[in-house]
Scaffold this active site. Structure first.
Site, mmCIF file in Angstrom:
data_model
loop_
_atom_site.group_PDB
_atom_site.id
_atom_site.type_symbol
_atom_site.label_atom_id
_atom_site.label_comp_id
_atom_site.label_asym_id
_atom_site.label_seq_id
_atom_site.Cartn_x
_atom_site.Cartn_y
_atom_site.Cartn_z
ATOM 1 N N ASN A 1 11.275 -11.136 13.164
ATOM 2 C CA ASN A 1 12.401 -10.209 12.961
ATOM 3 C C ASN A 1 11.922 -8.819 12.548
ATOM 4 O O ASN A 1 12.423 -7.803 13.042
ATOM 5 C CB ASN A 1 13.344 -10.766 11.891
ATOM 6 C CG ASN A 1 14.272 -11.847 12.434
ATOM 7 O OD1 ASN A 1 14.597 -11.848 13.622
ATOM 8 N ND2 ASN A 1 14.695 -12.754 11.577
ATOM 9 N N ASP B 1 11.749 -26.045 9.008
ATOM 10 C CA ASP B 1 11.753 -24.619 8.680
ATOM 11 C C ASP B 1 10.720 -23.919 9.558
ATOM 12 O O ASP B 1 9.584 -24.396 9.695
ATOM 13 C CB ASP B 1 11.416 -24.416 7.203
ATOM 14 C CG ASP B 1 11.620 -22.976 6.771
ATOM 15 O OD1 ASP B 1 12.774 -22.602 6.512
ATOM 16 O OD2 ASP B 1 10.623 -22.224 6.704
ATOM 17 N N ASP C 1 16.796 -19.794 9.719
ATOM 18 C CA ASP C 1 15.786 -20.408 10.576
ATOM 19 C C ASP C 1 15.511 -21.850 10.156
ATOM 20 O O ASP C 1 14.460 -22.402 10.469
ATOM 21 C CB ASP C 1 14.483 -19.594 10.535
ATOM 22 C CG ASP C 1 13.876 -19.545 9.147
ATOM 23 O OD1 ASP C 1 14.640 -19.644 8.166
ATOM 24 O OD2 ASP C 1 12.641 -19.413 9.040
ATOM 25 N N HIS D 1 15.710 -8.364 15.493
ATOM 26 C CA HIS D 1 16.517 -9.575 15.369
ATOM 27 C C HIS D 1 16.880 -10.176 16.730
ATOM 28 O O HIS D 1 17.103 -11.386 16.827
ATOM 29 C CB HIS D 1 17.791 -9.271 14.575
ATOM 30 C CG HIS D 1 17.520 -9.049 13.113
ATOM 31 N ND1 HIS D 1 17.346 -10.079 12.226
ATOM 32 C CD2 HIS D 1 17.364 -7.907 12.398
ATOM 33 C CE1 HIS D 1 17.113 -9.596 11.020
ATOM 34 N NE2 HIS D 1 17.124 -8.262 11.092
ATOM 35 N N ASP E 1 16.478 -14.040 17.588
ATOM 36 C CA ASP E 1 17.484 -14.895 18.237
ATOM 37 C C ASP E 1 16.868 -15.673 19.400
ATOM 38 O O ASP E 1 17.168 -16.861 19.601
ATOM 39 C CB ASP E 1 18.652 -14.050 18.743
ATOM 40 C CG ASP E 1 19.539 -13.535 17.622
ATOM 41 O OD1 ASP E 1 19.366 -14.000 16.474
ATOM 42 O OD2 ASP E 1 20.384 -12.663 17.900
ATOM 43 N N ARG F 1 5.967 -35.471 17.304
ATOM 44 C CA ARG F 1 6.395 -35.133 18.662
ATOM 45 C C ARG F 1 7.011 -33.743 18.706
ATOM 46 O O ARG F 1 6.765 -32.961 19.629
ATOM 47 C CB ARG F 1 7.383 -36.181 19.172
ATOM 48 C CG ARG F 1 7.747 -36.038 20.639
ATOM 49 C CD ARG F 1 8.485 -37.267 21.152
ATOM 50 N NE ARG F 1 9.777 -37.429 20.520
ATOM 51 C CZ ARG F 1 10.089 -38.417 19.684
ATOM 52 N NH1 ARG F 1 9.180 -39.321 19.354
ATOM 53 N NH2 ARG F 1 11.307 -38.500 19.154
#
Length: 299
Positions: free
Chosen positions: A188, A180, A223, A193, A197, A243
């Site tokens: 945003n 997440d 997301d 937005h 993106d 990683r």
């Protein structure tokens, strides 16, 4: 289709062809069985296997290779015979726009009737192969997130079901990692937005570069991302999570947008189903989110 230069050399065989009475074509029942089985699937791996099984019954063929399409599509003893018979696969859409062949490995030279049978079967097979390839392309489009290029929710569900089946049959665990993005809503709200993106595209690109061929990444929704990983221990999974976090922290672009990530992971356990596996990883993720974000927890 002219096979004479590939199969026959009449100067080497004075009495090459058997008597006409010893030669015969396909019976109606053989042809009907072949068509019915061939038309029963659009799954490429199954299609090649069905085709090869019929060839073995009807013709002196020990191997078939469709490696021009995929190196894994090899059936029988295709790799053990040095000189295959090549037949072109025409009218099949291909992304690379190159010519493709099917490679047939024979145990003996074909008679004229057998040559006719092979051409007939090859023609019917390649038509169905074209349908199967077109179906696969449509399926890829339907299961791909168009923004990031990662698999979408449907692709994740399919891949997880497939991994569970493999793990249950072969007793080989795998890992699920749920990711997440931290502070994504702020991006945003602050920059719009379109910038959100761009963040998602950047994250997806980073994941593609990090994961091995046997691993898969998906945009689960919004997301939230998921990875199915070939990890069989908590230590391996923790290394993979570290990683990913380290790589994202090295991005100047993500740092400027204050984007980090929280991760929750788990290893497959006996008797797991899709729901229990995902719920365990998701609960681990929310432990991280509730304790300050930008971390990893395993369940």
């Amino acid at each position: 289709m002219d096979l004479s230069t590939t199969i026959y050399d009449s100067t080497q065989h004075d009495n090459f062809y058997p008597a006409a009475s010893a030669d015969h074509g396909l019976s109606v029942s053989e042809l009907t069985a072949f068509i019915n089985d061939l038309m029963a699937t659009l799954v490429l791996e199954e299609l090649g296997s069905i085709y090869f099984n019929h060839l073995q019954v009807l013709l002196p063929i020990e191997g078939l290779s469709l490696s021009d399409f995929d190196a894994r599509w090899v059936y029988g003893r295709a790799s053990l015979t040095s000189v295959p018979l090549e037949l072109p696969v025409n009218n099949v859409a291909s992304l690379d726009e190159q010519a493709h062949n099917a490679y047939y490995y024979l145990t003996q030279t074909l008679t004229m009737s057998q040559r006719t049978i092979l051409v007939q079967l090859h023609d019917m097979f390649t038509k169905q192969l074209g349908h199967a390839l077109a179906y696969r392309q449509l399926h890829k489009m339907a299961t791909k997130d168009m923004l990031t290029g990662l698999g979408n929710r449907s692709a994740f569900d399919e891949a997880l079901t497939r991994q569970l089946g493999w793990a249950q049959r072969h007793h080989e665990p795998f890992a699920l990692l749920v990711i997440d993005l931290d502070n994504f809503k702020t991006v945003n709200d602050t920059w719009g937005h379109r910038e959100g993106d761009n963040v998602l595209v950047t994250i997806a690109s980073q994941l593609k570069g990090l994961l091995r061929d046997e691993d898969e990444a998906f945009r689960f929704g919004g997301d939230e991302l998921c990875c199915l990983l070939d990890c069989q221990s908590q230590q391996q999974l923790a290394c993979a999570a570290a990683r990913i976090q380290h790589n994202l922290k090295q991005s100047d672009y993500l740092n400027k947008r204050h984007i980090t990530c929280s991760l929750g992971g788990t290893i497959y356990r006996a008797n797991d189903d899709a729901g229990s596996l995902f719920d365990r990883a998701d609960k681990a993720l929310y432990k991280v989110k509730n304790s300050g974000k930008c971390g990893y927890h395993a369940a």
